[in-house]
Design a protein around this motif. Structure first.
Motif, PDB file in Angstrom:
ATOM      1  N   ALA A   5     -11.482 -33.436 -35.689  1.00  0.00           N
ATOM      2  CA  ALA A   5     -10.475 -33.364 -34.623  1.00  0.00           C
ATOM      3  C   ALA A   5     -11.180 -33.124 -33.292  1.00  0.00           C
ATOM      4  O   ALA A   5     -12.139 -32.356 -33.215  1.00  0.00           O
ATOM      5  CB  ALA A   5      -9.485 -32.244 -34.907  1.00  0.00           C
ATOM      6  N   VAL A   6     -10.704 -33.812 -32.247  1.00  0.00           N
ATOM      7  CA  VAL A   6     -11.294 -33.660 -30.916  1.00  0.00           C
ATOM      8  C   VAL A   6     -10.194 -33.375 -29.898  1.00  0.00           C
ATOM      9  O   VAL A   6      -9.030 -33.681 -30.133  1.00  0.00           O
ATOM     10  CB  VAL A   6     -12.083 -34.932 -30.491  1.00  0.00           C
ATOM     11  CG1 VAL A   6     -13.281 -35.143 -31.405  1.00  0.00           C
ATOM     12  CG2 VAL A   6     -11.194 -36.160 -30.460  1.00  0.00           C
ATOM     13  N   GLU A   7     -10.605 -32.772 -28.786  1.00  0.00           N
ATOM     14  CA  GLU A   7      -9.667 -32.535 -27.691  1.00  0.00           C
ATOM     15  C   GLU A   7      -9.630 -33.772 -26.823  1.00  0.00           C
ATOM     16  O   GLU A   7     -10.638 -34.152 -26.219  1.00  0.00           O
ATOM     17  CB  GLU A   7     -10.094 -31.320 -26.874  1.00  0.00           C
ATOM     18  CG  GLU A   7      -9.812 -30.023 -27.591  1.00  0.00           C
ATOM     19  CD  GLU A   7      -9.687 -28.853 -26.639  1.00  0.00           C
ATOM     20  OE1 GLU A   7      -9.299 -29.056 -25.475  1.00  0.00           O
ATOM     21  OE2 GLU A   7      -9.978 -27.747 -27.076  1.00  0.00           O
ATOM     22  N   SER A   8      -8.491 -34.426 -26.815  1.00  0.00           N
ATOM     23  CA  SER A   8      -8.302 -35.649 -26.052  1.00  0.00           C
ATOM     24  C   SER A   8      -6.816 -35.930 -25.971  1.00  0.00           C
ATOM     25  O   SER A   8      -6.072 -35.616 -26.899  1.00  0.00           O
ATOM     26  CB  SER A   8      -9.020 -36.816 -26.751  1.00  0.00           C
ATOM     27  OG  SER A   8      -8.697 -38.041 -26.150  1.00  0.00           O
ATOM     28  N   SER A   9      -6.390 -36.536 -24.897  1.00  0.00           N
ATOM     29  CA  SER A   9      -4.975 -36.897 -24.786  1.00  0.00           C
ATOM     30  C   SER A   9      -4.667 -38.164 -25.576  1.00  0.00           C
ATOM     31  O   SER A   9      -3.510 -38.450 -25.855  1.00  0.00           O
ATOM     32  CB  SER A   9      -4.592 -37.088 -23.316  1.00  0.00           C
ATOM     33  OG  SER A   9      -5.366 -38.129 -22.748  1.00  0.00           O
ATOM     34  N   GLU A  46      -7.204 -38.564 -31.595  1.00  0.00           N
ATOM     35  CA  GLU A  46      -6.916 -37.424 -32.473  1.00  0.00           C
ATOM     36  C   GLU A  46      -8.166 -36.943 -33.198  1.00  0.00           C
ATOM     37  O   GLU A  46      -8.426 -35.751 -33.285  1.00  0.00           O
ATOM     38  CB  GLU A  46      -5.854 -37.836 -33.497  1.00  0.00           C
ATOM     39  CG  GLU A  46      -5.453 -36.735 -34.443  1.00  0.00           C
ATOM     40  CD  GLU A  46      -4.345 -37.180 -35.362  1.00  0.00           C
ATOM     41  OE1 GLU A  46      -4.497 -36.994 -36.581  1.00  0.00           O
ATOM     42  OE2 GLU A  46      -3.338 -37.736 -34.886  1.00  0.00           O
ATOM     43  N   LYS A  67      -3.857 -40.778 -31.372  1.00  0.00           N
ATOM     44  CA  LYS A  67      -2.660 -39.946 -31.445  1.00  0.00           C
ATOM     45  C   LYS A  67      -1.386 -40.773 -31.549  1.00  0.00           C
ATOM     46  O   LYS A  67      -0.419 -40.345 -32.171  1.00  0.00           O
ATOM     47  CB  LYS A  67      -2.586 -38.999 -30.245  1.00  0.00           C
ATOM     48  CG  LYS A  67      -3.633 -37.911 -30.326  1.00  0.00           C
ATOM     49  CD  LYS A  67      -3.481 -36.889 -29.242  1.00  0.00           C
ATOM     50  CE  LYS A  67      -4.478 -35.768 -29.474  1.00  0.00           C
ATOM     51  NZ  LYS A  67      -4.408 -34.731 -28.457  1.00  0.00           N
ATOM     52  N   SER A 106     -14.585 -36.023 -21.294  1.00  0.00           N
ATOM     53  CA  SER A 106     -13.403 -36.865 -21.493  1.00  0.00           C
ATOM     54  C   SER A 106     -13.746 -37.918 -22.542  1.00  0.00           C
ATOM     55  O   SER A 106     -14.351 -38.945 -22.258  1.00  0.00           O
ATOM     56  CB  SER A 106     -12.976 -37.551 -20.195  1.00  0.00           C
ATOM     57  OG  SER A 106     -11.914 -38.457 -20.475  1.00  0.00           O
ATOM     58  N   LYS A 107     -13.378 -37.623 -23.779  1.00  0.00           N
ATOM     59  CA  LYS A 107     -13.693 -38.541 -24.870  1.00  0.00           C
ATOM     60  C   LYS A 107     -12.975 -39.876 -24.707  1.00  0.00           C
ATOM     61  O   LYS A 107     -13.524 -40.921 -25.022  1.00  0.00           O
ATOM     62  CB  LYS A 107     -13.373 -37.890 -26.197  1.00  0.00           C
ATOM     63  CG  LYS A 107     -14.339 -36.722 -26.411  1.00  0.00           C
ATOM     64  CD  LYS A 107     -14.221 -36.069 -27.697  1.00  0.00           C
ATOM     65  CE  LYS A 107     -15.179 -34.928 -27.896  1.00  0.00           C
ATOM     66  NZ  LYS A 107     -15.702 -34.205 -26.762  1.00  0.00           N
TER      67      LYS A 107
END
Length: 82
Positions: A7-11, A14, A28, A51-52
């Motif tokens: 899991a990664v932090e990204s808007s 996912e 996502k 920013s992935k």
């Protein structure tokens, strides 16, 4: 053996997984895509990027060097660990 998705932090993204030079991206909004021939340096840059989503778009998605395919739900389940 199934590929572990991280899991990664990204808007937009996912989770990301990797098996050799095969990169897997779960979005996502749905869908898992597989990108072939992604070198270590690009994968490492993606995982370290603040920013992935931007890194992915500019260095992977728009780069025609990495052939991709959208995995069916069945294929994603078979290849990837949750």
């Amino acid at each position: 053996m199934a590929v572990t998705m991280v899991a990664v932090e990204s808007s937009n993204i996912e989770a990301i997984g990797r098996d050799g030079q095969q990169l897997y991206v779960r979005f996502k909004k749905g869908g898992v895509y597989s990108y072939g021939g992604v070198p270590d340096s690009v994968y490492d840059g993606l995982m370290a990027a603040p920013s992935k989503g931007q890194f992915f778009q500019h260095r992977i998605a728009y780069n025609k060097s990495y052939p991709f395919e959208k995995l069916s739900d069945e294929e994603a389940t078979r290849r990837l660990a949750s």
